[in-house]
Design a protein around this motif. Structure first.
Motif, PDB file in Angstrom:
ATOM      1  N   GLY A  64       0.815  -1.206   0.000  1.00 39.77           N
ATOM      2  CA  GLY A  64       0.000   0.000   0.000  1.00 39.77           C
ATOM      3  C   GLY A  64       0.845   1.250   0.000  1.00 39.77           C
ATOM      4  N   VAL A  65       0.196   2.353  -0.209  1.00 43.33           N
ATOM      5  CA  VAL A  65       0.849   3.654  -0.176  1.00 43.33           C
ATOM      6  C   VAL A  65      -0.015   4.576   0.680  1.00 43.33           C
ATOM      7  CG1 VAL A  65      -0.261   4.447  -2.314  1.00 43.33           C
ATOM      8  CG2 VAL A  65       1.879   5.474  -1.588  1.00 43.33           C
ATOM      9  N   VAL A  66       0.638   5.426   1.448  1.00 34.58           N
ATOM     10  CA  VAL A  66      -0.080   6.382   2.291  1.00 34.58           C
ATOM     11  C   VAL A  66       0.185   7.772   1.729  1.00 34.58           C
ATOM     12  CG1 VAL A  66      -0.318   7.338   4.612  1.00 34.58           C
ATOM     13  CG2 VAL A  66       0.190   4.904   4.308  1.00 34.58           C
ATOM     14  N   VAL A  67      -0.889   8.489   1.406  1.00 35.56           N
ATOM     15  CA  VAL A  67      -0.772   9.851   0.880  1.00 35.56           C
ATOM     16  C   VAL A  67      -1.787  10.732   1.593  1.00 35.56           C
ATOM     17  CG1 VAL A  67       0.048   9.138  -1.407  1.00 35.56           C
ATOM     18  CG2 VAL A  67      -2.393   9.426  -1.011  1.00 35.56           C
ATOM     19  N   ARG A  68      -1.557  12.035   1.558  1.00 33.11           N
ATOM     20  CA  ARG A  68      -2.528  12.978   2.116  1.00 33.11           C
ATOM     21  C   ARG A  68      -3.827  12.880   1.331  1.00 33.11           C
ATOM     22  NH1 ARG A  68       1.732  16.480   1.244  1.00 33.11           N
ATOM     23  NH2 ARG A  68       3.071  16.687   3.050  1.00 33.11           N
ATOM     24  N   THR A  69      -4.935  13.121   1.999  1.00 33.64           N
ATOM     25  CA  THR A  69      -6.230  13.075   1.306  1.00 33.64           C
ATOM     26  C   THR A  69      -6.333  14.149   0.239  1.00 33.64           C
ATOM     27  OG1 THR A  69      -7.232  14.474   3.009  1.00 33.64           O
ATOM     28  CG2 THR A  69      -7.464  12.070   3.264  1.00 33.64           C
ATOM     29  N   THR A  70      -5.509  15.188   0.338  1.00 37.32           N
ATOM     30  CA  THR A  70      -5.524  16.254  -0.665  1.00 37.32           C
ATOM     31  C   THR A  70      -4.563  15.985  -1.815  1.00 37.32           C
ATOM     32  OG1 THR A  70      -3.855  17.458   0.612  1.00 37.32           O
ATOM     33  CG2 THR A  70      -6.167  18.012   1.033  1.00 37.32           C
TER      34      THR A  70
ATOM     35  N   ARG B 218       7.334  11.591  -5.849  1.00 38.14           N
ATOM     36  CA  ARG B 218       7.148  11.985  -4.445  1.00 38.14           C
ATOM     37  C   ARG B 218       8.385  11.682  -3.621  1.00 38.14           C
ATOM     38  NH1 ARG B 218       2.090  14.141  -3.249  1.00 38.14           N
ATOM     39  NH2 ARG B 218       0.841  13.839  -5.109  1.00 38.14           N
ATOM     40  N   ARG B 219       8.505  12.349  -2.481  1.00 37.81           N
ATOM     41  CA  ARG B 219       9.584  12.032  -1.548  1.00 37.81           C
ATOM     42  C   ARG B 219       9.238  10.729  -0.848  1.00 37.81           C
ATOM     43  NH1 ARG B 219      10.144  16.843   2.322  1.00 37.81           N
ATOM     44  NH2 ARG B 219       7.954  16.945   1.884  1.00 37.81           N
TER      45      ARG B 219
ATOM     46  N   PRO C 281      -2.903  14.196  -5.178  1.00 45.53           N
ATOM     47  CA  PRO C 281      -3.505  13.629  -6.394  1.00 45.53           C
ATOM     48  C   PRO C 281      -3.735  12.113  -6.341  1.00 45.53           C
ATOM     49  CG  PRO C 281      -1.777  15.181  -6.951  1.00 45.53           C
ATOM     50  CD  PRO C 281      -1.721  14.994  -5.459  1.00 45.53           C
ATOM     51  N   PRO C 282      -2.818  11.296  -5.794  1.00 42.00           N
ATOM     52  CA  PRO C 282      -3.080   9.851  -5.808  1.00 42.00           C
ATOM     53  C   PRO C 282      -4.281   9.430  -4.951  1.00 42.00           C
ATOM     54  CG  PRO C 282      -0.752  10.294  -5.398  1.00 42.00           C
ATOM     55  CD  PRO C 282      -1.481  11.594  -5.284  1.00 42.00           C
ATOM     56  N   ALA C 283      -4.692  10.271  -4.008  1.00 41.75           N
ATOM     57  CA  ALA C 283      -5.794   9.904  -3.108  1.00 41.75           C
ATOM     58  C   ALA C 283      -7.112   9.720  -3.847  1.00 41.75           C
ATOM     59  CB  ALA C 283      -5.951  10.957  -2.013  1.00 41.75           C
ATOM     60  N   SER C 284      -7.271  10.356  -4.986  1.00 34.43           N
ATOM     61  CA  SER C 284      -8.532  10.241  -5.728  1.00 34.43           C
ATOM     62  C   SER C 284      -8.570   9.025  -6.651  1.00 34.43           C
ATOM     63  CB  SER C 284      -8.771  11.519  -6.534  1.00 34.43           C
ATOM     64  OG  SER C 284      -7.744  11.671  -7.504  1.00 34.43           O
ATOM     65  N   LEU C 285      -7.462   8.311  -6.757  1.00 37.13           N
ATOM     66  CA  LEU C 285      -7.398   7.159  -7.653  1.00 37.13           C
ATOM     67  C   LEU C 285      -7.940   5.899  -6.984  1.00 37.13           C
ATOM     68  CD1 LEU C 285      -3.774   7.731  -9.035  1.00 37.13           C
ATOM     69  CD2 LEU C 285      -5.944   8.332 -10.152  1.00 37.13           C
ATOM     70  N   ASP C 286      -8.580   5.036  -7.743  1.00 40.72           N
ATOM     71  CA  ASP C 286      -9.044   3.753  -7.223  1.00 40.72           C
ATOM     72  C   ASP C 286      -7.884   2.795  -7.000  1.00 40.72           C
ATOM     73  OD1 ASP C 286     -11.725   4.502  -7.250  1.00 40.72           O
ATOM     74  OD2 ASP C 286     -12.012   3.810  -9.313  1.00 40.72           O
TER      75      ASP C 286
END
Length: 108
Positions: A62-68, A85-86, A70-75
């Motif tokens: 898995g990957v953890v990203v901020r809800t804001t 990303r860093r 761009p990847p957060a909106s992907l299925d």
């Protein structure tokens, strides 16, 4: 998984001593290669010379990203979606296969 597996092993092999030893990400064999422990539950990938490996289950990565972000909106997120990303980085002394597993490790 750890505590359940330990309890099951103890039930089946009551005469075997179990001692839990924590390791860090630089030693994915958790001391097996160095003789500190006889068995390790760990995650790959890593160089397997000097050890025998038995896969007991396969987990998605898995990957953890901020809800804001761009990847957060992907299925479904692919490595290329987060390559710029860093990332956390393992030290140069870490197992080479494990260090290279992080797709951006060599990029920064």
């Amino acid at each position: 998984m750890g505590p359940d597996l330990i309890d099951l092993f103890r039930a089946r092999h009551p005469g075997v001593a179990i001692r839990v030893v924590e390791g860090d990400l630089t030693d994915p064999t958790a001391g097996v290669v160095l003789g500190r422990v006889d068995v390790a539950l760990t995650r790959g990938p890593f160089q397997a010379s000097g050890v025998a490996i038995a896969e007991i289950r396969r987990d998605p990565v898995g990957v953890v990203v901020r809800t804001t972000g761009p990847p957060a909106s992907l299925d479904r997120v692919h490595v290329d979606d987060v390559r710029d990303r860093r990332w956390f980085r393992l030290p140069g002394t870490a197992d080479p296969l494990r260090r290279d597993y992080c797709p951006a490790a060599g990029a920064r």
